[in-house]
Design a protein around this motif. Sequence first.
Motif, PDB file in Angstrom:
ATOM      1  N   ALA A  69       0.823  -1.211   0.000  1.00 12.51           N
ATOM      2  CA  ALA A  69       0.000   0.000   0.000  1.00 12.51           C
ATOM      3  C   ALA A  69       0.857   1.262   0.000  1.00 12.51           C
ATOM      4  CB  ALA A  69      -0.938  -0.008   1.200  1.00 12.51           C
ATOM      5  N   MET A  70       2.085   1.155   0.483  1.00 11.52           N
ATOM      6  CA  MET A  70       3.023   2.284   0.497  1.00 11.52           C
ATOM      7  C   MET A  70       3.801   2.392  -0.815  1.00 11.52           C
ATOM      8  SD  MET A  70       4.489   1.811   4.376  1.00 11.52           S
ATOM      9  CE  MET A  70       5.607   3.213   4.291  1.00 11.52           C
ATOM     10  N   ASP A  71       3.438   1.597  -1.809  1.00  6.73           N
ATOM     11  CA  ASP A  71       4.094   1.567  -3.117  1.00  6.73           C
ATOM     12  C   ASP A  71       5.543   1.094  -3.022  1.00  6.73           C
ATOM     13  OD1 ASP A  71       4.025   1.757  -5.882  1.00  6.73           O
ATOM     14  OD2 ASP A  71       4.810   3.814  -5.869  1.00  6.73           O
ATOM     15  N   VAL A  72       5.759   0.105  -2.161  1.00  5.87           N
ATOM     16  CA  VAL A  72       7.057  -0.547  -2.019  1.00  5.87           C
ATOM     17  C   VAL A  72       6.995  -1.849  -2.805  1.00  5.87           C
ATOM     18  CG1 VAL A  72       8.596  -1.703  -0.368  1.00  5.87           C
ATOM     19  CG2 VAL A  72       7.503   0.474   0.234  1.00  5.87           C
ATOM     20  N   GLN A  73       8.034  -2.140  -3.575  1.00  7.94           N
ATOM     21  CA  GLN A  73       8.105  -3.442  -4.234  1.00  7.94           C
ATOM     22  C   GLN A  73       8.611  -4.444  -3.219  1.00  7.94           C
ATOM     23  OE1 GLN A  73       9.586  -4.102  -8.285  1.00  7.94           O
ATOM     24  NE2 GLN A  73      10.919  -5.662  -7.426  1.00  7.94           N
ATOM     25  N   VAL A  74       7.807  -5.463  -2.959  1.00  7.55           N
ATOM     26  CA  VAL A  74       8.142  -6.473  -1.964  1.00  7.55           C
ATOM     27  C   VAL A  74       8.526  -7.761  -2.680  1.00  7.55           C
ATOM     28  CG1 VAL A  74       7.313  -7.809   0.009  1.00  7.55           C
ATOM     29  CG2 VAL A  74       6.532  -5.443  -0.314  1.00  7.55           C
ATOM     30  N   LEU A  75       9.716  -8.251  -2.370  1.00  4.89           N
ATOM     31  CA  LEU A  75      10.168  -9.541  -2.883  1.00  4.89           C
ATOM     32  C   LEU A  75      10.142 -10.537  -1.734  1.00  4.89           C
ATOM     33  CD1 LEU A  75      13.291  -8.479  -5.012  1.00  4.89           C
ATOM     34  CD2 LEU A  75      10.872  -8.574  -5.680  1.00  4.89           C
ATOM     35  N   LEU A  76       9.597 -11.713  -1.994  1.00  6.16           N
ATOM     36  CA  LEU A  76       9.521 -12.762  -0.989  1.00  6.16           C
ATOM     37  C   LEU A  76      10.302 -13.979  -1.460  1.00  6.16           C
ATOM     38  CD1 LEU A  76       5.747 -12.554   0.002  1.00  6.16           C
ATOM     39  CD2 LEU A  76       7.719 -11.565   1.191  1.00  6.16           C
ATOM     40  N   PRO A  77      10.828 -14.761  -0.510  1.00  6.17           N
ATOM     41  CA  PRO A  77      11.653 -15.907  -0.875  1.00  6.17           C
ATOM     42  C   PRO A  77      10.842 -17.084  -1.393  1.00  6.17           C
ATOM     43  CG  PRO A  77      11.414 -15.808   1.484  1.00  6.17           C
ATOM     44  CD  PRO A  77      10.744 -14.576   0.937  1.00  6.17           C
ATOM     45  N   VAL A  78      11.494 -17.833  -2.255  1.00  7.52           N
ATOM     46  CA  VAL A  78      10.973 -19.100  -2.756  1.00  7.52           C
ATOM     47  C   VAL A  78      12.083 -20.116  -2.544  1.00  7.52           C
ATOM     48  CG1 VAL A  78      10.128 -20.362  -4.769  1.00  7.52           C
ATOM     49  CG2 VAL A  78       9.567 -17.924  -4.494  1.00  7.52           C
ATOM     50  N   VAL A  89       8.077 -11.463  -6.832  1.00  7.92           N
ATOM     51  CA  VAL A  89       7.339 -10.250  -6.494  1.00  7.92           C
ATOM     52  C   VAL A  89       6.060 -10.631  -5.757  1.00  7.92           C
ATOM     53  CG1 VAL A  89       6.127  -8.251  -7.442  1.00  7.92           C
ATOM     54  CG2 VAL A  89       8.279  -9.023  -8.479  1.00  7.92           C
ATOM     55  N   TYR A  90       5.815  -9.972  -4.643  1.00 12.57           N
ATOM     56  CA  TYR A  90       4.576 -10.160  -3.887  1.00 12.57           C
ATOM     57  C   TYR A  90       3.551  -9.165  -4.411  1.00 12.57           C
ATOM     58  CZ  TYR A  90       1.312 -10.131   0.057  1.00 12.57           C
ATOM     59  OH  TYR A  90       0.186 -10.200   0.848  1.00 12.57           O
ATOM     60  N   ASP A  91       2.415  -9.686  -4.873  1.00 13.69           N
ATOM     61  CA  ASP A  91       1.351  -8.820  -5.396  1.00 13.69           C
ATOM     62  C   ASP A  91       0.105  -8.865  -4.520  1.00 13.69           C
ATOM     63  OD1 ASP A  91       0.247 -11.284  -5.916  1.00 13.69           O
ATOM     64  OD2 ASP A  91       0.240 -11.065  -8.099  1.00 13.69           O
ATOM     65  N   GLY A  92       0.242  -9.424  -3.329  1.00 12.93           N
ATOM     66  CA  GLY A  92      -0.889  -9.533  -2.419  1.00 12.93           C
ATOM     67  C   GLY A  92      -1.461 -10.932  -2.334  1.00 12.93           C
ATOM     68  N   THR A  93      -0.988 -11.823  -3.201  1.00 11.11           N
ATOM     69  CA  THR A  93      -1.489 -13.197  -3.162  1.00 11.11           C
ATOM     70  C   THR A  93      -0.343 -14.160  -2.876  1.00 11.11           C
ATOM     71  OG1 THR A  93      -1.242 -13.424  -5.552  1.00 11.11           O
ATOM     72  CG2 THR A  93      -3.397 -12.737  -4.753  1.00 11.11           C
ATOM     73  N   LEU A  94      -0.697 -15.233  -2.180  1.00  7.68           N
ATOM     74  CA  LEU A  94       0.270 -16.272  -1.833  1.00  7.68           C
ATOM     75  C   LEU A  94      -0.331 -17.623  -2.183  1.00  7.68           C
ATOM     76  CD1 LEU A  94       1.281 -14.944   1.698  1.00  7.68           C
ATOM     77  CD2 LEU A  94       2.690 -14.867  -0.361  1.00  7.68           C
ATOM     78  N   GLN A  95       0.540 -18.574  -2.429  1.00  9.14           N
ATOM     79  CA  GLN A  95       0.094 -19.935  -2.719  1.00  9.14           C
ATOM     80  C   GLN A  95       0.960 -20.914  -1.937  1.00  9.14           C
ATOM     81  OE1 GLN A  95       0.695 -20.319  -6.916  1.00  9.14           O
ATOM     82  NE2 GLN A  95       2.905 -20.449  -6.759  1.00  9.14           N
ATOM     83  N   PRO A  96       0.425 -22.092  -1.614  1.00  9.70           N
ATOM     84  CA  PRO A  96       1.249 -23.084  -0.910  1.00  9.70           C
ATOM     85  C   PRO A  96       2.394 -23.559  -1.799  1.00  9.70           C
ATOM     86  CG  PRO A  96      -1.082 -23.667  -0.832  1.00  9.70           C
ATOM     87  CD  PRO A  96      -0.949 -22.533  -1.798  1.00  9.70           C
ATOM     88  N   GLY A  97       3.555 -23.695  -1.177  1.00 12.59           N
ATOM     89  CA  GLY A  97       4.723 -24.205  -1.894  1.00 12.59           C
ATOM     90  C   GLY A  97       5.261 -25.406  -1.161  1.00 12.59           C
TER      91      GLY A  97
END
Length: 192
Positions: A69-78, A89-97
């Motif tokens: 919401a703060m317009d930060v690009q969030v990267l999450l680990p895989v 890239v985190y776009d607000g959705t997650l899936q089980p890995g």
Amino acid sequence: MTVSPATKTQWRAQLTAARKEVTAAQRTLEAAAIAGFARQLVHAGQTVCSYVPVGTEPGSRELLDDLLAMDVQVLLPVVTGAAPLDWAVYDGTLQPGPHRLLEPTGPRLGPAAIASAGLVFVPALAIDQTGVRLGRGAGHYDRSLVLATPQARLVAMVRDQEFLPRLPFDEHDVRMTAVLTPGQGMIELSRS
């Protein structure tokens, strides 16, 4: 007098047991406090690597959504095996890995994507005053953090009781530049 554990394995067992004793209400309060401090560290247009908390880990998915919401690009680990972490890239959705972890659904950017982040929030069981971080023991973060730029802020998120005077370390351990706790906020660390 309580004797401190001598090995990483002993520390992990003690810290994991202590986290299990923390109530859900307390974890929620601590997550909100950490999110408040973390939001002060970012600005629009910045790239931040973070993580999705698992079980009793400090942090929250709400923090990730706040950063978006703060317009930060969030990267999450895989997690891709024994190699360094991949990032997406985190776009607000997650899936089980694999490994029962939630992962972002955005495009995979490769392990080198961590170098685009000026700020990296890192999960930890504990951290000491010299930046030594104790993780879960798989080594994914140590193999990944070496790919961050030397200017990146490496910030471990822990509970106040998990910020310790000294932890055992190995030569390959990457030291953090700061710690973020719910009670003390951001504390810059010396890596010596």
